[in-house]
Write a protein that holds these residues in place. Structure first.
Motif, PDB file in Angstrom:
ATOM      1  N   MET A 135      -1.283 -10.525   5.091  1.00  0.00           N
ATOM      2  CA  MET A 135      -0.777  -9.154   5.058  1.00  0.00           C
ATOM      3  C   MET A 135      -1.634  -8.199   5.877  1.00  0.00           C
ATOM      4  SD  MET A 135       0.375  -9.010   1.034  1.00  0.00           S
ATOM      5  CE  MET A 135       1.091  -7.368   1.161  1.00  0.00           C
ATOM      6  N   MET A 158      -1.784  -6.385  -4.469  1.00  0.00           N
ATOM      7  CA  MET A 158      -1.283  -6.709  -3.132  1.00  0.00           C
ATOM      8  C   MET A 158      -0.111  -5.801  -2.754  1.00  0.00           C
ATOM      9  SD  MET A 158      -1.391 -10.892  -3.000  1.00  0.00           S
ATOM     10  CE  MET A 158      -0.517 -10.941  -1.427  1.00  0.00           C
ATOM     11  N   LYS A 159       0.588  -5.270  -3.760  1.00  0.00           N
ATOM     12  CA  LYS A 159       1.771  -4.444  -3.508  1.00  0.00           C
ATOM     13  C   LYS A 159       1.478  -2.945  -3.565  1.00  0.00           C
ATOM     14  CE  LYS A 159       4.829  -7.979  -5.454  1.00  0.00           C
ATOM     15  NZ  LYS A 159       5.855  -8.287  -6.491  1.00  0.00           N
ATOM     16  N   THR A 191      -6.747  -0.312  -0.104  1.00  0.00           N
ATOM     17  CA  THR A 191      -5.422  -0.917  -0.202  1.00  0.00           C
ATOM     18  C   THR A 191      -4.964  -1.385   1.180  1.00  0.00           C
ATOM     19  OG1 THR A 191      -4.383   1.238   0.101  1.00  0.00           O
ATOM     20  CG2 THR A 191      -4.828   0.533  -2.176  1.00  0.00           C
ATOM     21  N   PHE A 192      -3.895  -2.182   1.200  1.00  0.00           N
ATOM     22  CA  PHE A 192      -3.413  -2.674   2.488  1.00  0.00           C
ATOM     23  C   PHE A 192      -2.960  -1.573   3.441  1.00  0.00           C
ATOM     24  CE2 PHE A 192      -3.036  -7.066   0.705  1.00  0.00           C
ATOM     25  CZ  PHE A 192      -3.812  -7.671   1.687  1.00  0.00           C
ATOM     26  N   HIS A 194      -1.994 -11.164  -7.038  1.00  0.00           N
ATOM     27  CA  HIS A 194      -2.400 -10.033  -7.879  1.00  0.00           C
ATOM     28  C   HIS A 194      -1.516  -8.827  -7.572  1.00  0.00           C
ATOM     29  CE1 HIS A 194      -4.830  -6.895  -9.763  1.00  0.00           C
ATOM     30  NE2 HIS A 194      -5.429  -7.863 -10.432  1.00  0.00           N
ATOM     31  N   PRO A 254      -3.171 -12.882   0.807  1.00  0.00           N
ATOM     32  CA  PRO A 254      -3.564 -11.529   1.218  1.00  0.00           C
ATOM     33  C   PRO A 254      -3.908 -11.429   2.697  1.00  0.00           C
ATOM     34  CG  PRO A 254      -4.499 -12.026  -0.920  1.00  0.00           C
ATOM     35  CD  PRO A 254      -3.860 -13.302  -0.437  1.00  0.00           C
ATOM     36  N   THR A 302       3.821  -2.654   3.781  1.00  0.00           N
ATOM     37  CA  THR A 302       3.025  -3.805   4.154  1.00  0.00           C
ATOM     38  C   THR A 302       3.790  -5.087   3.908  1.00  0.00           C
ATOM     39  OG1 THR A 302       1.076  -2.568   3.510  1.00  0.00           O
ATOM     40  CG2 THR A 302       0.809  -4.934   3.783  1.00  0.00           C
ATOM     41  N   LEU A 308      -8.579  -7.864  -2.723  1.00  0.00           N
ATOM     42  CA  LEU A 308      -7.138  -8.059  -2.858  1.00  0.00           C
ATOM     43  C   LEU A 308      -6.895  -9.565  -2.913  1.00  0.00           C
ATOM     44  CD1 LEU A 308      -6.217  -5.366  -0.216  1.00  0.00           C
ATOM     45  CD2 LEU A 308      -5.835  -5.168  -2.683  1.00  0.00           C
ATOM     46  N   PRO A 344      -4.869 -13.294  -4.143  1.00  0.00           N
ATOM     47  CA  PRO A 344      -3.527 -13.885  -4.162  1.00  0.00           C
ATOM     48  C   PRO A 344      -2.806 -13.657  -5.487  1.00  0.00           C
ATOM     49  CG  PRO A 344      -5.095 -15.431  -3.222  1.00  0.00           C
ATOM     50  CD  PRO A 344      -5.904 -14.286  -3.768  1.00  0.00           C
ATOM     51  N   HIS A 381      -8.242 -14.381   0.133  1.00  0.00           N
ATOM     52  CA  HIS A 381      -8.358 -12.974  -0.252  1.00  0.00           C
ATOM     53  C   HIS A 381      -9.172 -12.204   0.779  1.00  0.00           C
ATOM     54  CE1 HIS A 381     -12.461 -13.756  -1.981  1.00  0.00           C
ATOM     55  NE2 HIS A 381     -12.625 -12.455  -1.736  1.00  0.00           N
TER      56      HIS A 381
END
Length: 336
Positions: free
Chosen positions: A317, A253-254, A277-278, A250, A314, A66, A246, A248, A242
């Motif tokens: 993404m 995010m990964k 999750t993303f 944080h 976020p 992502t 999720l 900013p 956000h």
């Protein structure tokens, strides 16, 4: 024993993990039970002790990583199709008012409901909290309340606060009051979290439910990434940019391994939540970002405008495999 699939790999669940009905009408609000003739009983997994964490073996696929996508090239015309730097189809519409936005959003959702219902006999829809539910209000009115085939719908949450279902902070309660209690979605097609569990266990539990639904083909998997591919992901956005839970800067995010994860230090109360999750968000066939109000204009401008912030938000993404459509009112788009 029940058997579930994770990204095509069979997993056997402990005998004490069951797909069991839980009370849909919050117990301390008995009047909710009489708001609709529909006896809405969402599905939840119950488990004790906690299950092992389920890990998606495809998370290292480079196509699934992502990254923030610049959308600065998207025009500010009222109705525009374009592609971002991943070749993704992006559409943005700006409406005179939130009322106009809600009317068009209902048409959009009803169209996708009909499309997927005919194509595969099911329509998997992911809700979020905040003002999104209010923006769905036209779907419970004519003609959609009668013309939409609600029996095909399967409803999930992009994120949920780990609070009882009768708590004012519950996304489930918000959706029940404003949307679900007004339409005849089958009781077994509404998938709420098990709010009796801790945040960590509730996240694992929800992922287990998703795996069960992958096995029975209610949810399909992305051929690219092996993550769940929902038909429609309906997302709102906070003033800080956000989405779901999720936030900013944080670490979540990964997260690119789990399907569902948990947060115990949310910068916005309540602190304990679960969230998609993303990689799951970005595996969706369609994502709608529904954003209204001038208070969100800065984050919209950072994402769609020509000036990009150094900090990745976020919302930047959100870059699905399928189509991304922005629904904005004039207030939210006022700085573009």
């Amino acid at each position: 024993m029940a058997s579930c699939f994770l990204a095509g790999t069979p997993r056997t669940l402990p005998s004490n993990c069951i797909i069991a009905p839980i009370s849909a009408s919050p117990p301390s609000i008995p009047s909710l039970a009489f708001q609709s003739s529909l006896s809405l009983t969402p599905i939840s997994c119950s488990k004790q002790p906690p299950l092992v964490s389920l890990v998606n073996p495809y998370f290292k696929n480079p196509n699934c990583i992502t990254k923030a996508s610049s959308m600065a090239e998207v025009s500010t015309e009222n109705n525009n199709f374009n592609s971002n730097n991943k070749g993704q189809v992006v559409e943005k519409q700006v409406f005179e008012s939130e009322e106009d936005l809600a009317v068009e959003l209902a048409k959009y959702v009803a169209h996708l409901s009909d499309q997927f219902g005919k194509e595969r006999g099911a329509f998997t829809v992911v809700l979020s909290g905040g003002s999104l539910i209010k923006s769905l209000r036209k779907l419970v009115e004519a003609p959609y309340n009668d013309s939409v085939d609600w029996s095909k719908w399967h409803v999930f949450w992009a994120d949920e606060r780990v609070v009882p279902k009768d708590h004012p902070d519950s996304n489930y309660l918000l959706a029940f009051n404003g949307f679900l209690s007004k339409i005849p979605i089958p009781a077994g097609n509404v998938y709420a979290i098990n709010d009796a569990l801790s945040a960590e266990d509730a996240a694992e539990d929800y992922e287990t439910c998703l795996n069960h639904l992958v096995k029975n083909k209610t949810i399909v998997l992305s051929e690219t990434c092996g993550f769940p591919k929902f038909d429609l992901m309906l997302l709102g956005m906070g003033p800080d940019g956000h989405v779901a839970s999720l936030f900013p800067r944080h670490p979540l995010m990964k997260e690119n391994e789990k399907w569902v994860t948990f947060i115990k230090d949310s910068p916005k109360p309540p602190p304990e939540r679960i969230t998609f999750t993303f990689p799951v968000i970005n595996s969706s066939a369609h994502v709608a970002l529904v954003v209204a109000g001038a208070g969100k204009a800065d984050a919209v401008c950072s994402t769609l405008g020509s000036n990009q912030n150094s900090d990745v938000l976020p919302v930047q993404m959100v870059s699905p495999e399928g189509k991304l459509k922005w629904f904005l009112d004039k207030g939210a788009a006022s700085k573009l």
